[in-house]
Write a protein that holds these residues in place. Structure first.
Motif, PDB file in Angstrom:
ATOM      1  N   SER A  28      22.022  37.097 -73.000  1.00  0.00           N
ATOM      2  CA  SER A  28      21.070  38.189 -73.170  1.00  0.00           C
ATOM      3  C   SER A  28      20.399  38.125 -74.524  1.00  0.00           C
ATOM      4  N   PHE A  29      21.087  37.564 -75.531  1.00  0.00           N
ATOM      5  CA  PHE A  29      20.459  37.346 -76.821  1.00  0.00           C
ATOM      6  C   PHE A  29      21.124  36.134 -77.458  1.00  0.00           C
ATOM      7  N   ASN A  30      20.449  35.613 -78.436  1.00  0.00           N
ATOM      8  CA  ASN A  30      20.935  34.375 -79.052  1.00  0.00           C
ATOM      9  C   ASN A  30      21.272  34.621 -80.510  1.00  0.00           C
ATOM     10  N   VAL A  31      22.312  33.927 -80.946  1.00  0.00           N
ATOM     11  CA  VAL A  31      22.689  33.893 -82.351  1.00  0.00           C
ATOM     12  C   VAL A  31      22.641  32.430 -82.775  1.00  0.00           C
ATOM     13  N   SER A  32      21.982  32.131 -83.856  1.00  0.00           N
ATOM     14  CA  SER A  32      21.919  30.742 -84.327  1.00  0.00           C
ATOM     15  C   SER A  32      22.179  30.689 -85.814  1.00  0.00           C
ATOM     16  N   VAL A  33      22.695  29.557 -86.230  1.00  0.00           N
ATOM     17  CA  VAL A  33      22.979  29.359 -87.641  1.00  0.00           C
ATOM     18  C   VAL A  33      22.305  28.059 -88.083  1.00  0.00           C
ATOM     19  N   TRP A  34      21.772  28.092 -89.255  1.00  0.00           N
ATOM     20  CA  TRP A  34      21.102  26.905 -89.820  1.00  0.00           C
ATOM     21  C   TRP A  34      21.619  26.724 -91.235  1.00  0.00           C
ATOM     22  N   LEU A  35      22.254  25.687 -91.488  1.00  0.00           N
ATOM     23  CA  LEU A  35      22.346  24.411 -90.762  1.00  0.00           C
ATOM     24  C   LEU A  35      23.542  24.456 -89.800  1.00  0.00           C
ATOM     25  N   GLU A  36      23.405  23.982 -88.544  1.00  0.00           N
ATOM     26  CA  GLU A  36      24.535  23.933 -87.624  1.00  0.00           C
ATOM     27  C   GLU A  36      25.554  22.889 -88.051  1.00  0.00           C
ATOM     28  N   ASP A  37      25.051  21.705 -88.436  1.00  0.00           N
ATOM     29  CA  ASP A  37      25.915  20.630 -88.926  1.00  0.00           C
ATOM     30  C   ASP A  37      25.405  20.261 -90.306  1.00  0.00           C
ATOM     31  N   ALA A  38      26.236  20.503 -91.299  1.00  0.00           N
ATOM     32  CA  ALA A  38      25.826  20.247 -92.674  1.00  0.00           C
ATOM     33  C   ALA A  38      26.767  19.235 -93.306  1.00  0.00           C
ATOM     34  N   VAL A  39      26.186  18.384 -94.121  1.00  0.00           N
ATOM     35  CA  VAL A  39      26.959  17.396 -94.874  1.00  0.00           C
ATOM     36  C   VAL A  39      26.691  17.650 -96.342  1.00  0.00           C
ATOM     37  N   VAL A  40      27.768  17.903 -97.111  1.00  0.00           N
ATOM     38  CA  VAL A  40      27.642  18.297 -98.506  1.00  0.00           C
ATOM     39  C   VAL A  40      28.555  17.414 -99.342  1.00  0.00           C
ATOM     40  N   GLU A  41      28.045  17.022-100.514  1.00  0.00           N
ATOM     41  CA  GLU A  41      28.894  16.237-101.419  1.00  0.00           C
ATOM     42  C   GLU A  41      30.090  17.092-101.849  1.00  0.00           C
ATOM     43  N   HIS A  42      31.250  16.456-101.941  1.00  0.00           N
ATOM     44  CA  HIS A  42      32.488  17.159-102.296  1.00  0.00           C
ATOM     45  C   HIS A  42      32.302  17.890-103.629  1.00  0.00           C
ATOM     46  N   GLY A  43      32.538  19.266-103.576  1.00  0.00           N
ATOM     47  CA  GLY A  43      32.339  20.091-104.760  1.00  0.00           C
ATOM     48  C   GLY A  43      30.936  20.647-104.872  1.00  0.00           C
ATOM     49  N   GLY A  44      30.065  20.363-103.908  1.00  0.00           N
ATOM     50  CA  GLY A  44      28.688  20.814-103.948  1.00  0.00           C
ATOM     51  C   GLY A  44      28.496  22.195-103.334  1.00  0.00           C
ATOM     52  N   SER A  45      27.251  22.569-103.074  1.00  0.00           N
ATOM     53  CA  SER A  45      26.935  23.890-102.542  1.00  0.00           C
ATOM     54  C   SER A  45      25.872  23.771-101.473  1.00  0.00           C
ATOM     55  N   ILE A  46      25.712  24.880-100.660  1.00  0.00           N
ATOM     56  CA  ILE A  46      24.749  24.868 -99.562  1.00  0.00           C
ATOM     57  C   ILE A  46      24.396  26.299 -99.191  1.00  0.00           C
ATOM     58  N   TRP A  47      23.180  26.533 -98.713  1.00  0.00           N
ATOM     59  CA  TRP A  47      22.749  27.806 -98.131  1.00  0.00           C
ATOM     60  C   TRP A  47      22.874  27.718 -96.619  1.00  0.00           C
ATOM     61  N   LEU A  48      23.461  28.742 -95.987  1.00  0.00           N
ATOM     62  CA  LEU A  48      23.507  28.860 -94.529  1.00  0.00           C
ATOM     63  C   LEU A  48      22.695  30.093 -94.135  1.00  0.00           C
ATOM     64  N   ASN A  49      21.867  29.962 -93.085  1.00  0.00           N
ATOM     65  CA  ASN A  49      21.024  31.065 -92.603  1.00  0.00           C
ATOM     66  C   ASN A  49      21.494  31.447 -91.211  1.00  0.00           C
ATOM     67  N   CYS A  50      21.836  32.723 -91.011  1.00  0.00           N
ATOM     68  CA  CYS A  50      22.302  33.230 -89.719  1.00  0.00           C
ATOM     69  C   CYS A  50      21.222  34.169 -89.173  1.00  0.00           C
ATOM     70  N   SER A  51      20.716  33.887 -87.948  1.00  0.00           N
ATOM     71  CA  SER A  51      19.655  34.707 -87.365  1.00  0.00           C
ATOM     72  C   SER A  51      19.990  35.024 -85.906  1.00  0.00           C
ATOM     73  N   HIS A  52      19.291  36.060 -85.322  1.00  0.00           N
ATOM     74  CA  HIS A  52      19.586  36.464 -83.949  1.00  0.00           C
ATOM     75  C   HIS A  52      18.328  37.038 -83.327  1.00  0.00           C
ATOM     76  N   THR A  53      18.377  37.209 -81.975  1.00  0.00           N
ATOM     77  CA  THR A  53      17.233  37.763 -81.222  1.00  0.00           C
ATOM     78  C   THR A  53      17.534  39.156 -80.669  1.00  0.00           C
ATOM     79  N   CYS A  54      18.615  39.780 -81.156  1.00  0.00           N
ATOM     80  CA  CYS A  54      19.016  41.105 -80.651  1.00  0.00           C
ATOM     81  C   CYS A  54      17.947  42.149 -80.998  1.00  0.00           C
ATOM     82  N   GLN A  55      17.625  42.988 -80.007  1.00  0.00           N
ATOM     83  CA  GLN A  55      16.626  44.040 -80.195  1.00  0.00           C
ATOM     84  C   GLN A  55      17.234  45.356 -80.693  1.00  0.00           C
TER      85      GLN A  55
END
Length: 994
Positions: free
Chosen positions: A223-250
């Motif tokens: 009925s609605f979708n939840v997605s995360v970006w990046l789904e598969d992330a590769v990060v150097e050991h000790g590094g950092s990353i931004w993850l974005n979580c979005s949805h289509t819920c009304q």
């Protein structure tokens, strides 16, 4: 299967190898040594040798089909066709000096590209359940060169190689890989890729399967979708990353968050999305949950984070010096790398891949050390090649590709295929020095790499080493003060390979025999005593011989032989030899002493020593050849016309030396005399007096080539022109081809002389089509000269009705068209030729007429006529509004429309073109519906027509009439104009100035 060497050829090679060594070693090579050929294809095999024997014979032994053979000095090439054997080894051989054979081998592999690559279809996938991907590669060879890769989108899931397969023919390969689908896999495409890598001896052949899409069961019911970006992330050991979580819920009250054990830092959010920065990521594998609660229903999406660590070091273990044909292990160590499942390690030799290994079955997640080994058996062609170890940490498509390599390790391959050969006399005399040589052939990689140890009787010898090709020779000198048996030993090493040889030598004592003549100088008819004697030898067994140059006079055992003879004239300078012979085994040693007997007698002059007729060459140094036989040597003198000439003196010969000489020989025992005649010869001479160097003939007259030369003997004169002999002194009717240079040679037994005669042939002028074309076409506005020549000389031309000549180069116009008369004259006559000149020019539209007018009532008919001029005559082409009632005249210059309607409204363009360019004119046609607006439309059309005419004039001045040439680029395939009907396309043209 490869054809073995025939048994008789192999046996003959083995039996004759030693016999041919004296002729020098040689090599046989084959090119290519390794070849990849498509199954059923063909390849040239070239066999060459370093053998210097011009009679060397060679060939190629194989079970494959030979269809063509070529050969030359030291090489032979064979074309092998229809190659059906999957692996074969043709043998290239050469026989050198009739008894030594060498063989080289070529390895031929046949390949077959995959017939098909099939990825089996997948059902709808249940989330979280394991499924097998299956790929089949059909009928491929050789399988050992095949790699199969399964990919999801741009990401590699699995790669498999088959280097351990032993089958040589085509085979089918099946590769499977287990996957557990996740939500973000829905809609991804799976593909299977096959790579048949035949480098460096063949191509890289790649094939792929059709794509199979991953479909999640029930995905459409969400009925609605939840997605995360990046789904598969590769990060150097000790590094950092931004993850974005979005949805289509009304649901405006929807709430969500990000669950993870990783350290969170900065946070951002907005309508239906949130973003979280994760820092100092130390977990090697982690899963982050993005959840949304919508209308009391919670849906979760997952992000997989993998940390990586590039290899700390790539180490290729050093290699020892290698012996040809022995197996060695290559070892490469990759330290502290993660994740190992994404790592591939490749061992390469030069540009060729030896071995590739992947680690997809490793279960650990953290950094690990990897060791890859590969066994090699070095061959000669591997020497000097560099081995390198390459790592690829392939994190695509979610990360980078990290590549590292080790320092190169050089292969050093050594071979010593033959035992050393010793060269020394089997018998050496006490107190003498004898050369000792140790020779070894086939040294690899270079003869200079050979190391020698040479000893005689247990003592090391000083020696020097020389090289030639692949052969090294150590040469020393042996000396032994005491008789007996002694051993010569030689040891040769190159790299890790060592060979030895030995030989026994007998040292002996053999004294020189003595020869005595009681009267070394004696008068003829006197008795002389000759004695031969020698001391004993060790080992004993000496025999003596007393002989002269023709026969043995006496023989026996020591200590003495004696001979008495009565001297004669013929015994003068007779050589006597006392010879001692010592037999050692199968060898016989000889020593001798010689002495000469002198017999004294009166002089004589005869034909052999003083020829009665002698021939000299003028200008050479000569001496009067007259020698007398006598002992002591007589004095000889010769005289001509009173002056005395010394027979031993050298003089430069002139013609005055010819004549009769009186010669006299004298010594203490008498006198002798003899007459000698001298003949002086000299080479040919030619000058203008006997052979004029320059002559002028007239075409059609009778002439002969007269040429006389002086010399002794009388010389013969031969003349040639352009390499063809010409009869000297014979009358010929003169033609133009007689003109030129005649090379005359006068020859006798004493030499030859050359003389050039130049003949000029004069004739009246001539012109033809090649030198004065009767028809010439020019382009208006270009520079031209009237090209007309008579025998290479430009001829003046005059246009009919004109008083002055057409001279020099001019910018031509249409007025230059016409008929010209060109006349050439000299003292032998004249020639005239008529030339027609045609000046061509680009086309111009002169008139674009509309009948009855440019405004046409609906249902009426109208014509548009286009008139143009140009040379050659222009062709017409129209661009009109598409309609079924448009027709063209036969010459395409007029467009007719019957029953006009709204489709006939628009611009009608007339294009004219010839070989020198093109031009256009256009008109606007209006089709009206009511009578009451006809007058207004006619007035408006008149205005438009006037404006169009003004625009056309401006266009002609500014664009269409610019000076120059234009290229026409059409969409049509024909250069002829075509009328455009209902179904015809409307083609545009582009004018480009050239």
């Amino acid at each position: 299967m490869a054809q073995p060497v025939p048994v008789l050829l192999w046996a003959w090679c083995a039996l004759t190898a030693l016999a041919g060594a004296a002729q020098g070693s040689f090599e046989v090579s084959v090119s290519p040594e390794a070849a990849m050929v498509e199954h059923g294809g063909s390849v040239w095999i070239n066999c060459s040798t370093t053998c210097r024997d011009p009679g060397a014979k060679g060939g190629v032994e194989t079970s494959l089909t030979k269809t063509n053979t070529k050969s030359g000095a030291g090489w032979e090439a064979v074309l092998l066709t229809n190659i059906k054997e999957w692996v074969s080894s043709p043998q290239c051989y050469f026989i050198c000096y009739g008894n030594t054979t060498a063989v080289a081998y070529a390895n031929i592999s046949a390949y077959q590209a995959p017939e098909r690559v099939v990825l089996e279809p997948l059902p709808e996938l249940e989330l979280g359940r394991a499924y097998n991907l299956t790929c089949r590669v059909l009928k491929v060879a050789p399988v050992t060169h095949l790699s199969v890769t399964l990919r999801q989108g741009g990401r590699t899931l699995h790669t498999e190689t088959f280097q351990s397969r032993t089958r040589t023919g085509p085979d089918d390969v099946t590769v499977t890989q287990e996957i557990t689908p996740r939500r973000w896999d829905h809609g991804q495409e799976i593909t299977c890729h096959a790579a048949l890598d035949l480098a460096p001896h063949g191509p890289l052949l790649q094939s792929s399967s059709s794509a199979v899409e991953l479909q999640e069961a029930g995905a459409a019911e969400q009925s609605f979708n939840v997605s995360v970006w990046l789904e598969d992330a590769v990060v150097e050991h000790g590094g950092s990353i931004w993850l974005n979580c979005s949805h289509t819920c009304q649901d405006p009250g929807a709430r969500g968050g990000l669950e993870t054990s990783l350290k969170k830092a900065e946070h951002k959010k907005g309508s239906r999305w949130m973003a979280q920065e994760l820092v100092n990521i130390r977990e090697w594998v982690s899963v982050v949950q993005c959840y949304i609660n919508c209308y009391r229903k919670t849906t979760v999406a997952y992000a997989n984070i993998t940390t990586y660590q590039v290899p700390e070091r790539v180490v290729l273990e050093p290699l020892p010096e290698m012996e040809l044909g022995r197996a060695y292990n290559l070892t490469c160590r990759v330290l502290n790398v993660a994740p190992v499942t994404h790592l591939s390690v490749t061992l390469r030799q030069g540009g060729r891949t030896l071995h590739t290994e992947t680690f997809q079955n490793r279960t650990g997640t953290g950094p690990d050390n990897v060791t890859v080994t590969h066994k090699i058996t070095p061959q000669r062609q591997d020497h000097g090649q560099e081995i390198t170890c390459h790592t690829a940490l392939d994190l695509t498509p979610h990360g980078q590709l990290f590549q590292n390599s080790s320092p190169a390790v050089e292969l050093r391959v050594f071979d010593l295929p033959e035992e050393p050969r010793l060269q020394i006399s089997h018998y050496i005399e006490v107190g003498t020095r004898a050369p000792a040589r140790c020779r070894v052939a086939g040294v690899f990689p270079a003869a200079g790499e050979a190391r020698f140890n040479l000893s005689f009787g247990g003592e090391s010898l000083n020696f020097t080493v020389t090289t030639s090709g692949d052969t090294a020779t150590a040469q020393g000198e042996v000396r032994s003060p005491s008789p007996g048996w002694h051993q010569l030993n030689c040891t040769v090493s190159v790299g890790p390979v060592c060979r030895s040889a030995g030989q026994s030598v007998l040292v002996y004592r053999f004294p020189q025999p003595v020869l005595e003549i009681d009267q070394p100088q004696a008068l003829a008819n006197r008795n002389v005593s000759i004695t031969c004697h020698s001391p004993a030898s060790q080992p004993p067994g000496t025999t003596l011989q007393l002989r002269d140059a023709e026969r043995t006079l006496a023989s026996g055992h020591p200590p003495r032989l004696q001979l008495t003879l009565t001297t004669r004239k013929g015994d003068n300078r007779r050589q006597f030899t006392c010879e001692g012979n010592l037999t050692l085994g199968n060898h016989s040693l000889v020593k001798n002493t010689s002495a000469q007997l002198a017999v004294l007698y009166a002089p004589t002059l005869d034909e052999p020593g003083c020829p009665s007729h002698q021939t000299w060459l003028e200008g050479t140094p000569q001496q009067l050849a007259c020698e007398a036989d006598g002992n002591p040597t007589p004095e000889v003198s010769c005289s001509k016309d009173s002056p005395v000439y010394a027979t031993g003196g050298v003089q430069n010969v002139t013609r005055g030396h010819a004549g009769l000489y009186r010669c006299r020989a004298t010594n203490a025992h008498g006198t002798a005399g003899r007459n000698v005649t001298i003949h002086v010869e000299y080479g040919p001479e030619i000058d203008d007096a006997g052979c004029a160097g320059t002559r002028t003939w007239v075409e059609g007259t009778e002439q002969s080539l007269a040429c006389l030369a002086r010399g002794n003997p009388a010389p013969a004169v031969v003349c040639t022109k352009d390499g063809v002999p010409y009869d000297v002194g014979v009358q010929h009717r003169v033609a133009r081809e007689h003109a030129g240079t005649y090379h005359c040679n006068a020859t006798n037994a004493r030499g030859s002389v050359s003389w050039d005669v130049t003949v000029q042939v004069e004739y009246k002028p001539t012109m033809d089509e090649s030198s004065c074309p009767s028809t010439q076409a020019w382009l208006e506005g270009t520079l031209h000269t009237l090209a007309c020549e008579a025998d290479g000389i430009r001829v003046p031309c005059t246009k009919e009705g004109a008083a002055e000549e057409f001279g020099g180069e001019r910018n031509v116009s249409r007025n230059d068209s016409g008929t010209y008369q060109c006349t050439a004259r000299n003292r032998h006559g004249s020639a005239t030729r008529v030339v027609t000149v045609r000046v061509e020019y680009r086309p111009v539209v002169l008139l674009l007429a509309i009948s009855p007018s440019a405004t046409v009532p609906r249902g009426a008919s109208f014509n548009i006529s286009c008139r143009a001029e140009g040379s050659p005559a222009p062709a017409y082409r129209w661009t009109v509004p598409p309609a079924p009632n448009v027709h063209c005249s036969a010459d395409n210059s007029t467009v007719s429309v019957a029953g006009a309607d709204r489709h006939n409204r628009g611009v009608y363009v007339c294009r004219v073109s010839n070989a020198h360019g093109q031009h256009l004119g256009q008109v606007q046609i209006q089709v009206t519906d009511h009578r009451f607006i006809i007058a207004a439309l006619i007035a408006g059309a008149a205005v438009l027509l006037l404006g169009g005419t003004a625009g056309l004039v401006y266009y002609l001045k500014s664009t269409a009439c610019k000076k120059g040439e234009y290229n026409v680029q059409d969409a049509e395939s024909s250069s002829k104009a075509a009328c455009l009907g209902r179904d015809a396309a409307v083609y545009g043209i582009q004018l480009t100035q050239t």
